[in-house]
Design a protein around this motif. Sequence first.
Motif: not given
Ligand code: FMN
Length: 157
Positions: A13, A36-37, A40-41, A57, A59, A61, A78, A80-81, A102
């Motif tokens: 995307y 964070t990503a 989580n990943n 951005f 991405q 996945l 999210d 932030r975008h 990532l």
């Molecule tokens: C551009 C962008 C890419 C993101 N990529 C990922 C991702 O690959 N994996 C992920 O878990 N969260 C990603 N996030 C963050 C998620 O939107 C979200 O904030 C996060 O998964 C929440 O995790 P938490 O519940 O552990 O705080 C991304 C956010 C943005 C803005």
Amino acid sequence: MGPTKMSISRLCYRSALTFTEMTLSLEEELERIVATARANNARTGLRGALIMNGTTFFQVLEGPADALEATFSRIEADRRHHDLTVIDRRTDVVTLLPNAPLFFCDTLDAHDGVLASLAMPIMQAPELVSHDDLISVSVFASARLSRSHEVSRRLSA
Ligand SMILES: Cc1cc2nc3c(=O)[nH]c(=O)nc-3n(C[C@H](O)[C@H](O)[C@H](O)COP(=O)(O)O)c2cc1C
């Protein structure tokens, strides 16, 4: 029942950075998003590449379908975008991204001429960027990056 063929899902995307939702400096916000990503990943078994081009951005996945869907729902929500547009969604029998949670790169990183030329389609026409454009940049840039880390480790040893 015959043997089941493993299949992985992949999603690409693009989206636009939302400056007004950034409470820290852009650099710190990006560091947070990536950290964070990655955490989580690593836990959910996804591989990803996040490519920045100015305020856009991109991405990719990939991984198990259920983990991918759950993660993408969080990403879509999210703040932030915004203006998130799905470029490609498919299943595949192989993973294409490097085996890391990532990979992150900025196409405007002028220090790297190879990255700049691979990223040309992304920089020139972001709205036309394809699955293959994103995979090329991710795979070549990540291979180059890990090689340059290896070389600097060797030089400093
Ligand atoms: C551009 C962008 C890419 C993101 N990529 C990922 C991702 O690959 N994996 C992920 O878990 N969260 C990603 N996030 C963050 C998620 O939107 C979200 O904030 C996060 O998964 C929440 O995790 P938490 O519940 O552990 O705080 C991304 C956010 C943005 C803005």
